[in-house]
Design a protein around this motif. Sequence first.
Motif, mmCIF file in Angstrom:
data_model
loop_
_atom_site.group_PDB
_atom_site.id
_atom_site.type_symbol
_atom_site.label_atom_id
_atom_site.label_comp_id
_atom_site.label_asym_id
_atom_site.label_seq_id
_atom_site.Cartn_x
_atom_site.Cartn_y
_atom_site.Cartn_z
ATOM 1 N N ASP A 63 27.638 60.790 -70.461
ATOM 2 C CA ASP A 63 26.519 61.350 -69.688
ATOM 3 C C ASP A 63 26.448 60.679 -68.318
ATOM 4 N N LYS A 64 26.701 59.361 -68.286
ATOM 5 C CA LYS A 64 26.594 58.607 -67.030
ATOM 6 C C LYS A 64 27.757 58.940 -66.094
ATOM 7 N N SER A 65 28.931 59.087 -66.681
ATOM 8 C CA SER A 65 30.107 59.407 -65.893
ATOM 9 C C SER A 65 29.985 60.809 -65.283
ATOM 10 N N SER A 66 29.486 61.776 -66.064
ATOM 11 C CA SER A 66 29.323 63.142 -65.543
ATOM 12 C C SER A 66 28.291 63.162 -64.429
ATOM 13 N N TRP A 67 27.212 62.418 -64.652
ATOM 14 C CA TRP A 67 26.164 62.336 -63.627
ATOM 15 C C TRP A 67 26.753 61.777 -62.326
ATOM 16 N N LEU A 68 27.574 60.747 -62.457
ATOM 17 C CA LEU A 68 28.165 60.117 -61.272
ATOM 18 C C LEU A 68 29.034 61.122 -60.511
ATOM 19 N N LYS A 69 29.883 61.845 -61.234
ATOM 20 C CA LYS A 69 30.760 62.823 -60.590
ATOM 21 C C LYS A 69 29.949 63.914 -59.896
ATOM 22 N N ALA A 70 28.876 64.354 -60.570
ATOM 23 C CA ALA A 70 28.076 65.452 -60.024
ATOM 24 C C ALA A 70 27.323 65.041 -58.764
ATOM 25 N N ASN A 71 26.984 63.759 -58.661
ATOM 26 C CA ASN A 71 26.126 63.328 -57.544
ATOM 27 C C ASN A 71 26.849 62.570 -56.441
ATOM 28 N N LEU A 72 28.113 62.324 -56.674
ATOM 29 C CA LEU A 72 28.856 61.468 -55.758
ATOM 30 C C LEU A 72 28.847 61.952 -54.314
ATOM 31 N N THR A 73 29.022 63.251 -54.139
ATOM 32 C CA THR A 73 29.102 63.784 -52.782
ATOM 33 C C THR A 73 27.826 63.480 -52.004
ATOM 34 N N SER A 74 26.699 63.550 -52.681
ATOM 35 C CA SER A 74 25.450 63.291 -51.957
ATOM 36 C C SER A 74 25.314 61.806 -51.611
ATOM 37 N N PHE A 75 25.843 60.903 -52.482
ATOM 38 C CA PHE A 75 25.804 59.470 -52.127
ATOM 39 C C PHE A 75 26.675 59.239 -50.896
ATOM 40 N N ASN A 76 27.871 59.821 -50.931
ATOM 41 C CA ASN A 76 28.828 59.602 -49.850
ATOM 42 C C ASN A 76 28.255 60.015 -48.508
ATOM 43 N N LYS A 77 27.517 61.131 -48.518
ATOM 44 C CA LYS A 77 26.947 61.631 -47.260
ATOM 45 C C LYS A 77 26.043 60.596 -46.623
ATOM 46 N N ARG A 78 25.353 59.845 -47.489
ATOM 47 C CA ARG A 78 24.369 58.917 -46.936
ATOM 48 C C ARG A 78 25.011 57.788 -46.148
#
Lengths: 208, 263
Positions: free
Chosen positions: B245-260
Amino acid sequence: MDNIAIIDYGSGNISSLFSAFRSIGAQAYLASTSEDLKKANAFVLPGVGHFGYASENLKSKSIREPLIEHINNGIPTLGICLGFQLLTKTSEESKNSSGLGLLPLKTIHLKPKNSLKYKIPHIGWNYIQKTSLNSTLLENIPSERQIFYYSNSYGILPSDEFPAMQANYIHEMPLVAILEYKNIYGVQFHPEKSRIQGLQLLKNFLQK
Amino acid sequence: MLLPRLIPTLLVDESLNLVKTTAFQQRHYIGDPLNSAYIFSGFEADELVVLDIDASRKRRTISYEFVKALATFTSVPLCVGGGICNLEQIKNLLALGTERIALSASLNNNFKLLEEASNRFGSSSITVIINCFKDEEDSYLGSFGLPSTNSNRKIDQLCIDCQNAGAGELIINNINLEGTKKGYDISLMKSLNQKLSIPLIALGGCGQLKHIEDILSATPISGVACGSFLVYAPNTYQVLLSYPDKSSWLKANLTSFNKRWDK
Protein backbone atom coordinates in the motif's frame (compact mmCIF):
# COMPACT_ATOMS: atom_id res chain seq x y z
CA MET A 1 17.19 -24.77 -21.99
CA ASP A 2 20.32 -26.39 -20.67
CA ASN A 3 23.97 -25.54 -21.00
CA ILE A 4 23.96 -21.83 -20.39
CA ALA A 5 27.57 -20.81 -19.91
CA ILE A 6 28.03 -17.97 -17.42
CA ILE A 7 31.39 -16.52 -18.31
CA ASP A 8 33.78 -16.38 -15.37
CA TYR A 9 35.91 -13.28 -15.21
CA GLY A 10 36.29 -13.33 -11.48
CA SER A 11 33.44 -10.93 -10.88
CA GLY A 12 32.12 -12.65 -7.78
CA ASN A 13 28.41 -12.07 -7.40
CA ILE A 14 26.87 -14.61 -9.72
CA SER A 15 24.89 -16.70 -7.27
CA SER A 16 21.80 -14.55 -7.86
CA LEU A 17 22.12 -15.25 -11.56
CA PHE A 18 22.35 -19.01 -10.97
CA SER A 19 19.29 -18.87 -8.68
CA ALA A 20 17.33 -16.90 -11.27
CA PHE A 21 18.07 -19.47 -13.98
CA ARG A 22 17.27 -22.31 -11.60
CA SER A 23 13.92 -20.73 -10.79
CA ILE A 24 12.93 -20.69 -14.46
CA GLY A 25 14.03 -24.30 -14.88
CA ALA A 26 17.25 -23.63 -16.79
CA GLN A 27 20.65 -25.15 -16.12
CA ALA A 28 23.63 -22.84 -16.07
CA TYR A 29 27.32 -23.51 -15.41
CA LEU A 30 30.38 -21.38 -14.87
CA ALA A 31 32.70 -21.29 -17.88
CA SER A 32 36.36 -20.52 -17.16
CA THR A 33 38.19 -22.20 -20.04
CA SER A 34 37.89 -22.31 -23.81
CA GLU A 35 36.91 -25.98 -23.43
CA ASP A 36 33.98 -24.91 -21.19
CA LEU A 37 32.70 -22.64 -23.97
CA LYS A 38 32.33 -25.45 -26.51
CA LYS A 39 29.33 -27.21 -24.97
CA ALA A 40 27.33 -23.98 -24.44
CA ASN A 41 23.98 -23.30 -26.10
CA ALA A 42 24.02 -19.73 -24.82
CA PHE A 43 26.46 -17.35 -23.15
CA VAL A 44 25.78 -14.95 -20.34
CA LEU A 45 28.32 -12.27 -19.42
CA PRO A 46 27.47 -11.40 -15.82
CA GLY A 47 27.35 -8.01 -14.31
CA VAL A 48 29.54 -7.18 -11.35
CA GLY A 49 33.09 -5.93 -11.28
CA HIS A 50 35.56 -3.67 -13.01
CA PHE A 51 35.82 -3.33 -16.81
CA GLY A 52 39.63 -3.45 -16.91
CA TYR A 53 39.89 -6.33 -14.46
CA ALA A 54 37.27 -8.38 -16.34
CA SER A 55 38.80 -7.63 -19.74
CA GLU A 56 42.30 -8.62 -18.62
CA ASN A 57 40.90 -11.70 -16.92
CA LEU A 58 39.31 -12.89 -20.19
CA LYS A 59 42.66 -12.46 -21.91
CA SER A 60 44.71 -14.20 -19.23
CA LYS A 61 42.34 -17.18 -19.26
CA SER A 62 42.69 -17.29 -23.06
CA ILE A 63 38.93 -17.27 -23.54
CA ARG A 64 38.60 -13.83 -25.09
CA GLU A 65 39.29 -14.90 -28.69
CA PRO A 66 37.35 -18.21 -28.60
CA LEU A 67 34.42 -16.38 -27.01
CA ILE A 68 34.37 -13.77 -29.78
CA GLU A 69 34.53 -16.56 -32.36
CA HIS A 70 31.63 -18.51 -30.82
CA ILE A 71 29.52 -15.34 -30.60
CA ASN A 72 30.31 -14.48 -34.22
CA ASN A 73 29.20 -18.02 -35.10
CA GLY A 74 25.75 -17.22 -33.75
CA ILE A 75 25.56 -18.51 -30.15
CA PRO A 76 22.91 -16.40 -28.38
CA THR A 77 24.70 -14.10 -25.94
CA LEU A 78 23.36 -11.91 -23.15
CA GLY A 79 25.52 -9.25 -21.50
CA ILE A 80 24.29 -7.97 -18.13
CA CYS A 81 25.46 -4.58 -16.77
CA LEU A 82 29.28 -4.82 -16.89
CA GLY A 83 28.85 -7.86 -19.16
CA PHE A 84 26.93 -5.64 -21.61
CA GLN A 85 29.63 -2.97 -21.40
CA LEU A 86 32.29 -5.61 -22.15
CA LEU A 87 30.60 -6.22 -25.52
CA THR A 88 31.29 -2.60 -26.53
CA LYS A 89 34.60 -1.31 -27.86
CA THR A 90 35.86 0.82 -24.98
CA SER A 91 34.98 2.00 -21.50
CA GLU A 92 35.99 5.12 -19.65
CA GLU A 93 36.35 2.86 -16.61
CA SER A 94 39.59 1.51 -18.02
CA LYS A 95 41.27 3.37 -20.83
CA ASN A 96 44.02 0.76 -21.23
CA SER A 97 41.72 -2.21 -21.75
CA SER A 98 39.47 -2.90 -24.70
CA GLY A 99 36.08 -4.55 -24.75
CA LEU A 100 35.18 -7.46 -27.00
CA GLY A 101 34.20 -4.87 -29.61
CA LEU A 102 31.18 -6.81 -30.87
CA LEU A 103 29.01 -3.71 -30.52
CA PRO A 104 30.28 -0.45 -32.10
CA LEU A 105 29.38 1.54 -29.00
CA LYS A 106 31.11 3.38 -26.20
CA THR A 107 30.80 2.95 -22.44
CA ILE A 108 31.06 6.26 -20.64
CA HIS A 109 31.40 7.42 -17.04
CA LEU A 110 28.07 8.93 -16.00
CA LYS A 111 28.57 12.55 -14.91
CA PRO A 112 25.23 14.32 -14.59
CA LYS A 113 25.23 18.12 -14.63
CA ASN A 114 22.40 18.35 -12.13
CA SER A 115 23.98 16.47 -9.25
CA LEU A 116 21.23 17.45 -6.85
CA LYS A 117 18.74 15.32 -8.75
CA TYR A 118 20.88 12.76 -10.56
CA LYS A 119 23.24 10.80 -8.34
CA ILE A 120 26.06 8.46 -9.28
CA PRO A 121 26.12 5.47 -8.93
CA HIS A 122 22.73 5.11 -10.61
CA ILE A 123 21.09 2.74 -8.11
CA GLY A 124 17.50 1.60 -8.05
CA TRP A 125 14.45 1.02 -10.21
CA ASN A 126 14.20 2.84 -13.53
CA TYR A 127 11.69 2.65 -16.37
CA ILE A 128 12.34 1.68 -19.97
CA GLN A 129 11.47 4.53 -22.32
CA LYS A 130 8.84 3.71 -24.91
CA THR A 131 10.32 2.90 -28.27
CA SER A 132 8.92 2.42 -31.74
CA LEU A 133 10.97 -0.75 -32.16
CA ASN A 134 9.84 -3.99 -30.60
CA SER A 135 12.14 -5.49 -28.04
CA THR A 136 11.89 -9.27 -28.14
CA LEU A 137 13.37 -9.40 -24.63
CA LEU A 138 10.35 -7.42 -23.38
CA GLU A 139 7.78 -9.82 -24.84
CA ASN A 140 5.00 -10.70 -22.38
CA ILE A 141 6.10 -7.95 -20.00
CA PRO A 142 3.28 -5.39 -19.67
CA SER A 143 4.35 -1.74 -19.92
CA GLU A 144 3.74 -1.01 -16.22
CA ARG A 145 6.20 -3.82 -15.42
CA GLN A 146 8.91 -2.46 -17.71
CA ILE A 147 10.90 -1.22 -14.75
CA PHE A 148 14.19 -2.86 -13.74
CA TYR A 149 16.87 -2.72 -11.06
CA TYR A 150 20.12 -0.93 -11.88
CA SER A 151 23.40 -0.46 -10.08
CA ASN A 152 25.92 1.29 -12.33
CA SER A 153 28.30 4.23 -12.56
CA TYR A 154 29.07 3.65 -16.24
CA GLY A 155 26.62 3.50 -19.10
CA ILE A 156 26.38 2.95 -22.85
CA LEU A 157 25.66 5.84 -25.22
CA PRO A 158 22.86 5.20 -27.71
CA SER A 159 23.85 5.39 -31.38
CA ASP A 160 21.54 6.30 -34.25
CA GLU A 161 23.98 4.88 -36.76
CA PHE A 162 24.03 1.37 -35.33
CA PRO A 163 21.11 -0.66 -36.78
CA ALA A 164 20.20 -2.50 -33.58
CA MET A 165 17.08 -2.46 -31.42
CA GLN A 166 17.92 -0.02 -28.65
CA ALA A 167 15.64 0.93 -25.76
CA ASN A 168 16.78 3.57 -23.31
CA TYR A 169 16.50 4.58 -19.68
CA ILE A 170 16.88 8.18 -18.57
CA HIS A 171 19.34 9.42 -15.98
CA GLU A 172 19.42 13.07 -17.03
CA MET A 173 20.36 11.79 -20.50
CA PRO A 174 19.19 8.75 -22.46
CA LEU A 175 21.39 5.67 -22.05
CA VAL A 176 20.98 2.18 -23.48
CA ALA A 177 18.89 -0.10 -21.25
CA ILE A 178 18.31 -2.93 -23.75
CA LEU A 179 20.04 -3.71 -27.01
CA GLU A 180 19.33 -6.50 -29.47
CA TYR A 181 21.54 -7.13 -32.50
CA LYS A 182 21.48 -10.45 -34.34
CA ASN A 183 22.35 -13.05 -31.67
CA ILE A 184 23.71 -10.44 -29.25
CA TYR A 185 21.61 -9.06 -26.40
CA GLY A 186 22.59 -6.58 -23.74
CA VAL A 187 20.84 -5.16 -20.68
CA GLN A 188 22.24 -2.48 -18.39
CA PHE A 189 20.03 -3.53 -15.46
CA HIS A 190 20.06 -6.74 -13.42
CA PRO A 191 17.23 -9.02 -14.63
CA GLU A 192 18.18 -11.55 -11.93
CA LYS A 193 17.13 -9.01 -9.27
CA SER A 194 14.21 -7.46 -11.16
CA ARG A 195 11.10 -9.28 -9.93
CA ILE A 196 8.98 -11.43 -12.24
CA GLN A 197 9.66 -9.14 -15.20
CA GLY A 198 13.38 -9.88 -14.88
CA LEU A 199 12.74 -13.62 -14.89
CA GLN A 200 10.44 -13.24 -17.91
CA LEU A 201 13.21 -11.37 -19.72
CA LEU A 202 15.65 -14.22 -19.02
CA LYS A 203 13.05 -16.70 -20.28
CA ASN A 204 12.64 -14.63 -23.44
CA PHE A 205 16.39 -14.71 -23.98
CA LEU A 206 16.51 -18.48 -23.57
CA GLN A 207 13.97 -18.87 -26.35
CA LYS A 208 16.44 -17.40 -28.85
CA MET B 1 12.98 8.17 -14.31
CA LEU B 2 14.77 6.56 -11.38
CA LEU B 3 12.33 6.03 -8.52
CA PRO B 4 13.30 6.80 -4.92
CA ARG B 5 13.57 3.51 -3.06
CA LEU B 6 11.36 2.56 -0.14
CA ILE B 7 13.64 0.31 1.90
CA PRO B 8 12.56 -1.92 4.79
CA THR B 9 15.42 -2.03 7.27
CA LEU B 10 15.67 -5.18 9.35
CA LEU B 11 17.82 -5.29 12.47
CA VAL B 12 18.93 -8.61 13.89
CA ASP B 13 20.49 -9.24 17.29
CA GLU B 14 23.13 -11.73 18.36
CA SER B 15 20.57 -14.56 18.56
CA LEU B 16 19.39 -13.74 15.04
CA ASN B 17 16.09 -12.40 16.30
CA LEU B 18 14.54 -9.60 14.32
CA VAL B 19 14.35 -6.62 16.68
CA LYS B 20 13.33 -2.99 16.54
CA THR B 21 15.25 -0.45 18.58
CA THR B 22 14.30 2.99 19.81
CA ALA B 23 17.04 5.64 19.93
CA PHE B 24 19.57 2.77 19.97
CA GLN B 25 18.36 1.77 23.43
CA GLN B 26 15.17 -0.21 23.98
CA ARG B 27 14.77 -3.35 21.96
CA HIS B 28 11.51 -4.85 20.93
CA TYR B 29 11.35 -8.41 19.65
CA ILE B 30 9.67 -8.65 16.25
CA GLY B 31 10.20 -12.24 15.14
CA ASP B 32 12.11 -14.30 12.63
CA PRO B 33 14.22 -12.21 10.24
CA LEU B 34 14.19 -14.81 7.44
CA ASN B 35 10.43 -15.05 7.51
CA SER B 36 10.12 -11.26 7.50
CA ALA B 37 12.62 -10.93 4.65
CA TYR B 38 10.67 -13.54 2.71
CA ILE B 39 7.47 -11.57 3.22
CA PHE B 40 9.08 -8.28 2.12
CA SER B 41 10.47 -10.07 -0.92
CA GLY B 42 6.96 -11.30 -1.73
CA PHE B 43 5.80 -7.68 -1.37
CA GLU B 44 8.39 -6.81 -4.07
CA ALA B 45 10.29 -4.42 -1.81
CA ASP B 46 12.59 -2.12 -3.78
CA GLU B 47 15.50 -3.38 -1.69
CA LEU B 48 16.14 -4.80 1.78
CA VAL B 49 18.73 -3.62 4.26
CA VAL B 50 19.61 -6.22 6.90
CA LEU B 51 21.98 -5.31 9.73
CA ASP B 52 23.39 -7.35 12.58
CA ILE B 53 23.47 -4.70 15.30
CA ASP B 54 25.47 -6.76 17.80
CA ALA B 55 28.23 -7.92 15.47
CA SER B 56 30.71 -5.05 15.83
CA ARG B 57 30.43 -4.95 19.60
CA LYS B 58 30.97 -8.71 19.79
CA ARG B 59 33.86 -8.47 17.32
CA ARG B 60 32.36 -10.80 14.78
CA THR B 61 30.78 -10.49 11.33
CA ILE B 62 27.16 -10.98 10.27
CA SER B 63 26.71 -14.75 9.91
CA TYR B 64 27.45 -16.10 6.41
CA GLU B 65 24.97 -18.92 6.98
CA PHE B 66 22.30 -16.37 7.78
CA VAL B 67 23.13 -14.21 4.74
CA LYS B 68 23.14 -17.29 2.55
CA ALA B 69 19.67 -18.19 3.79
CA LEU B 70 18.55 -14.59 3.32
CA ALA B 71 19.69 -14.63 -0.32
CA THR B 72 18.02 -18.00 -0.86
CA PHE B 73 14.67 -16.99 0.60
CA THR B 74 14.46 -13.64 -1.17
CA SER B 75 14.76 -12.35 -4.73
CA VAL B 76 15.03 -8.63 -3.98
CA PRO B 77 18.25 -6.57 -3.98
CA LEU B 78 20.00 -6.97 -0.63
CA CYS B 79 22.32 -4.78 1.38
CA VAL B 80 23.83 -6.43 4.47
CA GLY B 81 26.00 -5.14 7.27
CA GLY B 82 27.36 -5.89 10.71
CA GLY B 83 30.97 -6.15 11.82
CA ILE B 84 32.44 -6.28 8.32
CA CYS B 85 36.08 -5.27 8.53
CA ASN B 86 38.07 -6.64 5.59
CA LEU B 87 38.02 -7.26 1.83
CA GLU B 88 37.78 -11.03 2.18
CA GLN B 89 34.53 -10.74 4.14
CA ILE B 90 33.10 -8.33 1.56
CA LYS B 91 34.02 -10.72 -1.25
CA ASN B 92 32.40 -13.65 0.55
CA LEU B 93 29.22 -11.75 1.36
CA LEU B 94 28.82 -10.46 -2.21
CA ALA B 95 29.39 -13.99 -3.51
CA LEU B 96 26.46 -15.21 -1.41
CA GLY B 97 24.10 -13.11 -3.52
CA THR B 98 24.02 -9.64 -1.98
CA GLU B 99 24.19 -6.41 -3.99
CA ARG B 100 25.72 -4.13 -1.45
CA ILE B 101 27.78 -4.31 1.68
CA ALA B 102 27.22 -1.79 4.46
CA LEU B 103 30.32 -0.60 6.29
CA SER B 104 30.34 1.46 9.45
CA ALA B 105 32.05 0.73 12.78
CA SER B 106 35.20 -0.80 11.25
CA LEU B 107 35.90 2.47 9.41
CA ASN B 108 36.80 4.09 12.74
CA ASN B 109 40.02 2.12 12.90
CA ASN B 110 40.53 1.51 9.22
CA PHE B 111 39.07 4.20 6.98
CA LYS B 112 41.27 2.98 4.13
CA LEU B 113 39.04 -0.12 3.85
CA LEU B 114 36.41 2.05 2.17
CA GLU B 115 38.70 3.06 -0.68
CA GLU B 116 40.10 -0.44 -1.06
CA ALA B 117 36.63 -1.98 -1.13
CA SER B 118 35.34 0.54 -3.61
CA ASN B 119 38.32 0.02 -5.94
CA ARG B 120 38.03 -3.72 -5.78
CA PHE B 121 34.25 -4.25 -5.91
CA GLY B 122 33.00 -1.01 -7.46
CA SER B 123 31.49 1.89 -5.56
CA SER B 124 27.95 0.69 -6.31
CA SER B 125 28.64 -2.35 -4.10
CA ILE B 126 29.62 -0.31 -1.06
CA THR B 127 27.25 1.55 1.28
CA VAL B 128 28.37 3.45 4.37
CA ILE B 129 26.08 3.86 7.37
CA ILE B 130 26.60 7.09 9.28
CA ASN B 131 24.91 7.52 12.62
CA CYS B 132 24.15 11.16 13.28
CA PHE B 133 22.96 13.22 16.21
CA LYS B 134 23.05 16.78 17.49
CA ASP B 135 25.64 17.94 20.03
CA GLU B 136 25.02 20.44 22.87
CA GLU B 137 25.60 23.32 20.46
CA ASP B 138 22.89 21.97 18.20
CA SER B 139 25.25 21.12 15.37
CA TYR B 140 25.24 17.75 13.69
CA LEU B 141 27.87 15.14 14.42
CA GLY B 142 28.29 11.81 12.73
CA SER B 143 29.97 8.58 13.70
CA PHE B 144 30.68 5.17 12.28
CA GLY B 145 29.03 2.61 14.53
CA LEU B 146 28.13 3.76 18.02
CA PRO B 147 28.95 7.37 18.87
CA SER B 148 31.99 7.71 21.06
CA THR B 149 33.58 10.88 22.29
CA ASN B 150 36.78 10.56 20.30
CA SER B 151 35.46 9.49 16.90
CA ASN B 152 32.52 11.83 16.36
CA ARG B 153 32.97 14.35 13.59
CA LYS B 154 31.07 17.12 11.87
CA ILE B 155 28.58 15.38 9.66
CA ASP B 156 29.22 17.35 6.44
CA GLN B 157 32.92 16.62 6.33
CA LEU B 158 32.42 13.01 7.35
CA CYS B 159 30.01 12.46 4.43
CA ILE B 160 32.29 14.23 1.95
CA ASP B 161 35.25 12.13 3.11
CA CYS B 162 33.20 8.97 2.53
CA GLN B 163 32.20 10.14 -0.94
CA ASN B 164 35.82 10.96 -1.81
CA ALA B 165 36.96 7.55 -0.57
CA GLY B 166 34.55 5.85 -2.97
CA ALA B 167 31.36 5.17 -1.02
CA GLY B 168 28.58 4.37 -3.47
CA GLU B 169 25.79 5.37 -1.13
CA LEU B 170 25.29 6.76 2.35
CA ILE B 171 22.58 5.74 4.79
CA ILE B 172 22.16 8.62 7.21
CA ASN B 173 20.70 7.18 10.40
CA ASN B 174 19.39 9.77 12.81
CA ILE B 175 19.88 8.34 16.29
CA ASN B 176 17.73 10.96 18.02
CA LEU B 177 14.79 10.11 15.80
CA GLU B 178 15.20 6.34 15.55
CA GLY B 179 12.00 4.53 16.46
CA THR B 180 10.24 7.78 17.45
CA LYS B 181 7.91 8.02 14.44
CA LYS B 182 8.40 11.82 14.51
CA GLY B 183 9.43 12.17 10.87
CA TYR B 184 12.74 12.35 9.04
CA ASP B 185 15.28 15.08 9.65
CA ILE B 186 14.47 17.18 6.60
CA SER B 187 16.86 20.10 6.99
CA LEU B 188 19.85 17.80 7.49
CA MET B 189 19.04 15.61 4.49
CA LYS B 190 18.35 18.62 2.30
CA SER B 191 21.65 20.18 3.20
CA LEU B 192 23.63 16.95 2.70
CA ASN B 193 21.94 16.21 -0.61
CA GLN B 194 23.08 19.57 -1.96
CA LYS B 195 26.67 18.85 -1.04
CA LEU B 196 26.96 15.25 -2.23
CA SER B 197 26.83 13.61 -5.64
CA ILE B 198 26.28 10.03 -4.42
CA PRO B 199 22.89 8.55 -3.43
CA LEU B 200 21.63 9.36 0.06
CA ILE B 201 19.17 7.30 2.06
CA ALA B 202 17.39 8.70 5.12
CA LEU B 203 16.81 6.40 8.08
CA GLY B 204 15.16 7.11 11.40
CA GLY B 205 11.87 8.71 12.32
CA CYS B 206 9.40 7.57 9.71
CA GLY B 207 5.96 6.97 11.24
CA GLN B 208 3.50 7.83 8.52
CA LEU B 209 3.20 8.46 4.79
CA LYS B 210 3.25 12.19 5.37
CA HIS B 211 6.83 11.90 6.63
CA ILE B 212 7.88 10.38 3.31
CA GLU B 213 5.96 13.05 1.43
CA ASP B 214 7.59 15.78 3.53
CA ILE B 215 11.14 14.68 2.88
CA LEU B 216 10.79 13.77 -0.78
CA SER B 217 9.02 17.06 -1.43
CA ALA B 218 11.88 18.92 0.20
CA THR B 219 14.81 17.19 -1.47
CA PRO B 220 15.32 14.51 -4.13
CA ILE B 221 17.17 11.97 -1.98
CA SER B 222 17.57 8.48 -3.44
CA GLY B 223 15.59 6.59 -0.89
CA VAL B 224 13.85 6.37 2.43
CA ALA B 225 14.57 3.52 4.79
CA CYS B 226 12.07 2.53 7.45
CA GLY B 227 11.98 0.20 10.41
CA SER B 228 8.95 0.83 12.65
CA PHE B 229 6.78 2.17 9.85
CA LEU B 230 6.89 -1.11 7.95
CA VAL B 231 6.92 -3.58 10.83
CA TYR B 232 4.21 -2.27 13.18
CA ALA B 233 0.48 -1.83 12.76
CA PRO B 234 -0.43 1.90 12.70
CA ASN B 235 -0.21 3.61 16.12
CA THR B 236 0.73 0.43 17.94
CA TYR B 237 3.74 -1.70 18.72
CA GLN B 238 2.01 -4.77 17.38
CA VAL B 239 3.87 -6.49 14.61
CA LEU B 240 2.27 -6.21 11.21
CA LEU B 241 4.56 -6.12 8.20
CA SER B 242 3.30 -3.86 5.42
CA TYR B 243 4.64 -2.55 2.14
CA PRO B 244 2.48 -2.74 -1.01
CA ASP B 245 0.00 0.00 0.00
CA LYS B 246 2.86 2.37 0.88
CA SER B 247 4.84 1.60 -2.24
CA SER B 248 1.81 2.15 -4.51
CA TRP B 249 1.04 5.41 -2.74
CA LEU B 250 4.63 6.55 -3.29
CA LYS B 251 4.53 5.76 -7.02
CA ALA B 252 1.17 7.48 -7.44
CA ASN B 253 2.27 10.68 -5.69
CA LEU B 254 5.87 10.95 -6.72
CA THR B 255 5.34 13.33 -9.60
CA SER B 256 3.69 15.87 -7.34
CA PHE B 257 6.58 15.68 -4.82
CA ASN B 258 9.10 16.16 -7.61
CA LYS B 259 7.32 19.27 -8.85
CA ARG B 260 7.76 20.92 -5.50
CA TRP B 261 11.54 20.81 -5.46
CA ASP B 262 11.84 21.49 -9.19
CA LYS B 263 10.58 25.02 -8.51
